[in-house]
Design an enzyme around this catalytic site. Structure first.
Site, PDB file in Angstrom:
ATOM      1  N   HIS A   1       0.975  -1.076  -0.071  1.00 23.81           N
ATOM      2  CA  HIS A   1      -0.022  -0.272   0.531  1.00 23.81           C
ATOM      3  C   HIS A   1       0.570   1.182  -0.063  1.00 23.81           C
ATOM      4  CE1 HIS A   1      -3.376  -2.377   0.422  1.00 23.81           C
ATOM      5  NE2 HIS A   1      -3.262  -3.172   1.314  1.00 23.81           N
TER       6      HIS A   1
ATOM      7  N   GLU B   1       6.868  11.253  -1.294  1.00 25.67           N
ATOM      8  CA  GLU B   1       4.930  11.488  -1.389  1.00 25.67           C
ATOM      9  C   GLU B   1       4.386  11.920  -2.178  1.00 25.67           C
ATOM     10  OE1 GLU B   1       6.037  12.588   2.109  1.00 25.67           O
ATOM     11  OE2 GLU B   1       8.079  12.811   2.321  1.00 25.67           O
TER      12      GLU B   1
END
Length: 392
Positions: free
Chosen positions: A143, A371
């Protein structure tokens, strides 16, 4: 080691828009990078080692939690100062900036914003000085772009929480003293927990064989029946919005930082173009090379204007997540293109450690992914302008 001759490009005289304090803070960070980072960074990258000797210097220039209030050990600076520090550090190396970004935006920020007073006083002062180093556990093996699917979880055992799961691609993990970890409770709600080095069942194996961010320590966070004291739960915010708020702060720093890498590549290529003689004159005198340099400085200037305005909005608490997302994506995209063009201008020399360009290029291949990937940031902007969610 060649001397660091870097001269920062400022084509639109943006220094005129900065305060004297901004310039002093930036110049201190710039001088530190020239003195303490440039002489060692190529060897550190070649050896795939994070130079821990620079941690005190990062603290001294205010790189750890620059916007954290002074009462908790921070410098109490504004968001433009934070951006300028990140710009200068990434001019030196993206991996070093990653270390500072994680410490500031992903560890100190959530403790400051989401923690209670006891947690702030216990952790923030030591994180600000670099006595303690932190990491941030959100991404999991299965994930990444979909953090809501995380499987790391904890159970209430009465007098403590029992934490199980694993996190992957974690900067600073191999040497972190504390980790801010995001996990689901028994109802599936995401919360932040502060996990400390030495807790039984908590391990941080290092990730090896990286071709990118080689001067940054990357690893895993593994939790096997880790007993976490209840007072280590961050009480003031839960849900996916909590870690995403941290990512907003980190992405903002990256938006400035990636421009620093672009500026270094441009400055290197510009200087080389004036020194390298081919066909009887400097290569900077040929049209195609001038085209490359002109496009580089144009994109750098546009990105500088974007992040400066974003910093003003951040200072006014008006910057949106989508605006931050756009700036992160744009800065990294232009930095990658500039690094590639600069590498070509240097020819074969561009792939060697004699110049910083290839190292920047490889680093930016990670920065464009972490990010939030380039594609995810495009979809964030798409959602913002259309109101239609393309993620599902």
């Amino acid at each position: 080691m060649k001397p660091d001759l870097y001269e920062a490009p400022d084509y639109y005289n943006l220094d005129d828009l900065l305060t004297e304090e901004h310039k002093l803070i930036r110049d201190a960070a710039r001088a530190w990078v020239k003195r303490d980072v440039s002489p060692i960074i190529e060897e550190a990258a070649q050896n795939a080692e994070f130079p821990k000797s620079i941690i005190p210097g990062l603290a001294e220039i205010g790189a750890f939690g620059p916007y954290i209030p002074v009462e908790y050990g921070g410098a109490g600076l504004d968001q433009i100062s934070y951006g300028l520090i990140m710009q200068e550090i990434e001019r030196g190396d993206s991996g070093v900036r990653s270390t500072a970004s994680v410490q500031s935006s992903l560890v100190m920020y959530p403790i400051w914003k989401y923690g209670n007073e006891e947690q702030r006083k216990k952790y923030l002062p030591k994180l600000a000085t670099g006595e303690w180093m932190g990491s941030f556990g959100l991404t999991e093996p299965d994930h990444g772009s979909n953090p809501s699917g995380m499987v790391t979880h904890y159970k209430d055992m009465g007098d403590h929480y029992l934490l199980n799961g694993a996190k992957l691609w974690i900067s600073n993990s191999p040497f972190c003293d504390v980790a801010v970890v995001w996990a689901k409770n028994e109802e599936g709600r995401i919360h932040g927990l502060i996990v400390e080095r030495g807790m039984e069942g908590f391990s941080t194996p290092e990730t090896h064989n990286k071709w990118s961010l080689r001067a940054s320590a990357t690893g895993e966070l593994i939790f096997q029946d880790v007993k976490v004291p209840k007072e280590n739960l961050l009480p003031n915010k839960s849900g996916l919005g909590a870690p995403l708020g941290c990512l907003d702060s980190a992405r903002y720093g990256i938006a400035w930082g990636a421009i620093g890498a672009a500026m270094d590549c441009y400055d290197t290529a510009l200087r080389y173009s004036k020194e390298r003689i081919q066909f009887g004159k400097p290569i900077g005198g040929f049209q195609l090379q001038q085209k490359k340099l002109a496009e580089m400085i144009t994109e750098i200037t546009k990105a500088q204007l974007m992040v400066l305005r974003l910093g003003q909005l951040k200072n006014e608490d008006r910057a949106t997540s989508a605006q931050i997302s756009m700036a992160k994506r744009n800065s990294v995209e232009i930095a990658l293109k500039i690094a590639r063009e600069a590498r070509q201008m240097l020819g074969g020399m561009g792939i060697t450690g004699e110049y910083p360009i290839m190292r920047h290029m490889m680093n930016l291949e990670s920065v464009v992914t972490y990010e939030g990937t380039h594609d995810i940031h495009l979809l964030i902007t798409g959602l913002d302008v259309t109101g239609i969610n393309a993620f599902k």
